[in-house]
Design an enzyme around this catalytic site. Structure first.
Site, PDB file in Angstrom:
ATOM      1  N   ASP A  47       0.782  -1.251   0.000  1.00 36.56           N
ATOM      2  CA  ASP A  47       0.000   0.000   0.000  1.00 36.56           C
ATOM      3  C   ASP A  47       0.817   1.308   0.000  1.00 36.56           C
ATOM      4  OD1 ASP A  47      -1.494  -2.131   0.878  1.00 36.56           O
ATOM      5  OD2 ASP A  47      -2.201  -1.173   2.691  1.00 36.56           O
ATOM      6  N   GLU A 229     -10.283  -2.460   4.711  1.00 35.58           N
ATOM      7  CA  GLU A 229      -8.930  -1.944   4.938  1.00 35.58           C
ATOM      8  C   GLU A 229      -8.811  -0.547   4.323  1.00 35.58           C
ATOM      9  OE1 GLU A 229      -6.141  -5.892   5.054  1.00 35.58           O
ATOM     10  OE2 GLU A 229      -6.617  -5.189   3.051  1.00 35.58           O
TER      11      GLU A 229
HETATM   12  C1  FRU Z   1      -3.734  -3.659   2.854  1.00 35.22           C
HETATM   13  C2  FRU Z   1      -3.058  -4.071   4.156  1.00 35.22           C
HETATM   14  C3  FRU Z   1      -3.392  -3.105   5.257  1.00 35.22           C
HETATM   15  C4  FRU Z   1      -2.243  -3.285   6.204  1.00 35.22           C
HETATM   16  C5  FRU Z   1      -1.086  -3.519   5.263  1.00 35.22           C
HETATM   17  C6  FRU Z   1      -0.054  -4.465   5.775  1.00 35.22           C
HETATM   18  O1  FRU Z   1      -3.106  -4.120   1.723  1.00 35.22           O
HETATM   19  O2  FRU Z   1      -3.430  -5.384   4.484  1.00 35.22           O
HETATM   20  O3  FRU Z   1      -4.658  -3.320   5.843  1.00 35.22           O
HETATM   21  O4  FRU Z   1      -2.039  -2.178   7.025  1.00 35.22           O
HETATM   22  O5  FRU Z   1      -1.641  -4.025   4.067  1.00 35.22           O
HETATM   23  O6  FRU Z   1       1.056  -4.471   4.953  1.00 35.22           O
END
Ligand code: FRU
Length: 518
Positions: A47, A229
Site C-alpha cells: 500500500d 482496509e
Molecule cells: C492492505 C493491508 C493493510 C495493512 C497492510 C499491511 O493491503 O493489508 O490493511 O495495514 O496491508 O502491509
C-alpha cells in the site's frame, strides 16, 4: 490481507536477506521494471502510505519489506516527486520497533502545530500509522493492532516516534488498522477514519495524540466479501454545483468485483461525528450493492494526499492484488503504484460517480501526438512498432457512431502474446482479457476470470484514455467515469495496437503520445 498476514509472518522469519535478491536476472529487470510508475529499487512493496504535499514536494510512503520480495516485517519506504510523475526513492522512513511492524496509515501537515511537536515557524509533519504486533499475534491475542504516531521537522528526512505510543489502543477488535487523518476545517478538529474489521470507525482529536471515538459506519452497507482496509474520508465539491459531499473510500480484500482486492466508495455527509450516506446514493447502493472505484484487478489501497494545492484530491493506489501479488514474475522488486489520479464527483440521475483521471502533470511528459482518423473495418492496425514505443505511452481514443457490437483492442508483441480489452456494446460491458498475455500461470484468479465492468447503456460515442507502461494498462473510460487497471508480464514488450470489430460504420480518431520521463 488478514488471512495472509499470519502465514507471512512465519515465511518472513525464514526469509531475511533473501537469496532471490542476488539471483535477479538483468533481463527480468529490464523487461518488467515500469518506465514511469514508481517501483522500489529492491524489495517488496504494497500500500501507498502517508501521502502529503509540502514545500513543492509530494511525498509517497509505502508498505515496504526491504529484505525480500514477499511481504515481511513492514517498514515505511519513502519516495518524493515534484510533479507526481517522476519519483525518486529516499531512505526508509519508519522501521519496526518493540510495539510492532509499521502497517498502513497517513500523514498530515500540522499547520497550527496542534501536536506541539514543532513550532509556529516549523510545521511538523505527523504520520499516523498502525502498529501490528507479531508477538501478540503468535500468542493468539486479539489486541494485535494499535495506532501510533511519529513526526518529522525536516520534510521527512528524519522521523521521531512519539514517546507515549500507542495513541489509540486496541479495543478488542482483531483487525483494527490503517488510520487516515484529515483536518476538518469546519469543526477545527482532526478526523481519523479507521478500518475495524467489517466497518469503519471515526475518531476525532484536537492534537493528534488524544483520540475520541465518535461513530462507526458500514457494517450492513456495501461490499463485505472480505475485511475492510485502508479507508479514506474527505469532502469533495459536486461538479458544476456549490454542493459539497463527503466521500468514504473503503478498500476490501477479498470481495472485489473481479475477484480479490478492490476499492469501493460511499457518498454522503459528515457532521463532524457521523458519516451518513446520501439518499440519492442509497438508491444507487441498493441497485449496485457496492460502488467500485476501479473495476480492474490491480488497484488496491487507493488513498489521497494531504495538503495538495488548490484543494485537489489526488489518489494513488497499489497496482497489484493480494490474490497473486507475491507470485508475480519479478525477482528484485515487487509491485508498483498506479499513476497519480485526480478525483472529482459527478452527480447523475443514477447516483454519484467518483471519477478519476491521471493528474494533468502527466501531459508535461507527452511528446507530439500521432493522430489518426479511421473508418473502422473488421481488422484495423492502429499503431505499429516504428510509430511509437508502446511500453510508455498515453493514447486518447474517440469512437463515434458505434453500434451494438464488440470493439476489441489488442496490445500485442511479435510472439503472439496479447492483452485484449475494449467495449462490448452488446453485452454492455468493458473488459480486459490477459489470459494470453505471456506469463500467466503464477497466481490465483490472475488470468481468469476475465475482467468485466458493466455499462448502463449501449454507447453511440465513447472515449478511452489508455496509460500504458510496459507491464500495466490503466483504462479511463469517458473521462474516468469507469476505470480499469491491470498488470501483465509478456515475454517481450508489447509493440502493436490493433482493433477488431464485428460492427459497421464506426469511426475512430486517436492521439497517441510517447511518454518521455528520462
Ligand atoms: C492492505 C493491508 C493493510 C495493512 C497492510 C499491511 O493491503 O493489508 O490493511 O495495514 O496491508 O502491509
Amino acid at each position: 490481507m488478514r488471512k495472509i498476514i499470519s502465514t507471512l509472518i512465519i515465511a518472513a522469519t525464514f526469509q531475511s536477506g533473501l537469496h532471490a535478491q542476488s539471483d535477479a536476472t538483468p533481463s527480468e529487470e529490464q523487461l518488467y521494471r515500469p518506465n514511469f510508475h514508481f517501483s522500489p529499487k529492491k524489495g517488496w512493496m504494497n500500500d501507498p502510505n502517508g501521502l502529503y504535499y509540502k514545500d513543492g514536494v509530494y511525498h509517497l510512503f509505502f508498505q515496504y519489506y526491504p529484505d525480500g520480495n514477499k511481504w515481511g516485517p513492514m517498514h515505511w519506504g519513502h519516495a518524493t516527486s515534484k510533479d507526481l510523475v517522476r519519483w525518486e526513492e529516499q531512505p526508509i522512513a519508519l522501521y519496526p520497533d518493540d510495539l510492532g511492524y509499521i502497517f498502513s496509515g497517513s500523514a498530515v501537515v500540522d499547520k497550527n502545530n496542534t501536536s506541539g511537536f514543532g513550532d509556529s515557524k516549523n510545521n511538523p509533519v505527523v504520520a499516523i500509522y498502525t502498529y501490528h504486533n507479531p508477538n501478540r499475534e503468535k500468542d493468539g491475542k486479539i489486541d494485535v493492532e494499535s495506532q501510533g504516531i511519529a513526526y518529522s521537522l525536516d520534510n521527512s528526512k528524519t522521523w521521531t516516534k512519539y514517546s507515549s505510543n500507542p495513541v489509540l489502543k486496541n479495543p478488542g477488535i482483531r483487525d483494527f488498522r490503517d488510520p487516515k487523518v484529515i483536518w476538518d476545517t469546519k469543526r477545527k478538529q482532526w478526523v481519523m477514519a479507521l478500518a475495524a474489521q467489517d466497518r469503519a470507525h471515526f475518531y476525532t482529536s484536537k492534537n493528534l495524540k488524544d483520540w475520541t471515538f465518535q461513530s462507526e459506519f458500514g457494517k450492513e452497507l456495501g461490499g463485505h466479501g472480505g475485511v475492510w482496509e485502508c479507508p479514506d474520508l474527505f469532502p469533495l465539491k459536486v461538479e458544476g454545483s456549490k454542493e459539497e459531499k463527503w466521500v468514504l473510500i473503503v478498500n476490501i480484500n477479498p470481495g472485489g468485483p473481479n475477484k480479490g482486492s478492490a476499492g469501493q466508495y460511499f457518498v454522503g455527509d459528515f457532521d463532524g461525528k457521523t458519516f451518513k450516506i446520501d439518499e440519492h446514493f442509497t438508491k444507487q447502493l441498493q441497485r449496485e450493492k457496492a460502488v467500485w472505484l476501479d473495476w480492474g484487478k490491480d488497484n488496491y489501497a487507493s488513498v489521497s494526499f494531504d495538503n495538495v494545492p488548490q484543494d485537489k484530491r489526488i489518489i494513488i493506489g497499489w497496482m497489484s492484488n493480494w490474490e497473486y501479488a507475491q507470485e508475480v514474475p519479478t525477482e528484485l522488486w515487487r509491485s508498483s503504484t498506479t499513476v497519480a489520479r485526480e478525483v472529482s464527483l459527478k452527480k447523475t440521475k443514477d447516483g454519484y460517480i467518483l471519477k478519476n483521471v491521471p493528474v494533468t502533470q502527466l501531459k508535461k511528459y507527452q511528446g507530439k501526438p500521432i493522430t489518426k482518423k479511421i473508418s473502422l473495418k473488421s481488422e484495423n492496425q492502429l499503431i505499429s512498432k516504428s510509430e511509437i514505443n508502446l511500453s510508455k505511452a498515453v493514447i486518447d481514443l474517440d469512437l463515434k457512431k458505434m453500434n451494438a457490437g464488440k470493439y476489441t483492442f489488442s496490445l500485442k508483441n511479435t510472439l503472439g502474446e496479447e492483452v485484449l480489452f475494449g467495449i462490448d456494446n452488446k453485452t454492455k460491458e468493458l473488459f480486459i482479457d490477459r489470459s494470453k498475455s505471456g506469463k500467466t500461470d503464477f497466481g490465483k484468479n490472475y488470468a481468469t476470470p476475465i475482467t468485466k465492468a458493466p455499462l448502463n447503456e449501449i454507447y453511440v460515442n465513447a472515449k478511452m484514455k489508455l496509460v500504458i507502461d510496459k507491464t500495466s494498462i490503466e483504462i479511463f473510460f469517458n473521462d474516468g467515469e469507469k476505470v480499469l487497471t491491470e498488470i501483465f508480464f509478456p515475454n517481450e514488450n508489447f509493440s502493436q495496437l490493433t482493433l477488431n470489430t464485428n460492427t459497421n460504420g464506426t469511426s475512430l480518431e486517436f492521439n497517441a503520445y510517447q511518454i518521455n520521463t528520462k
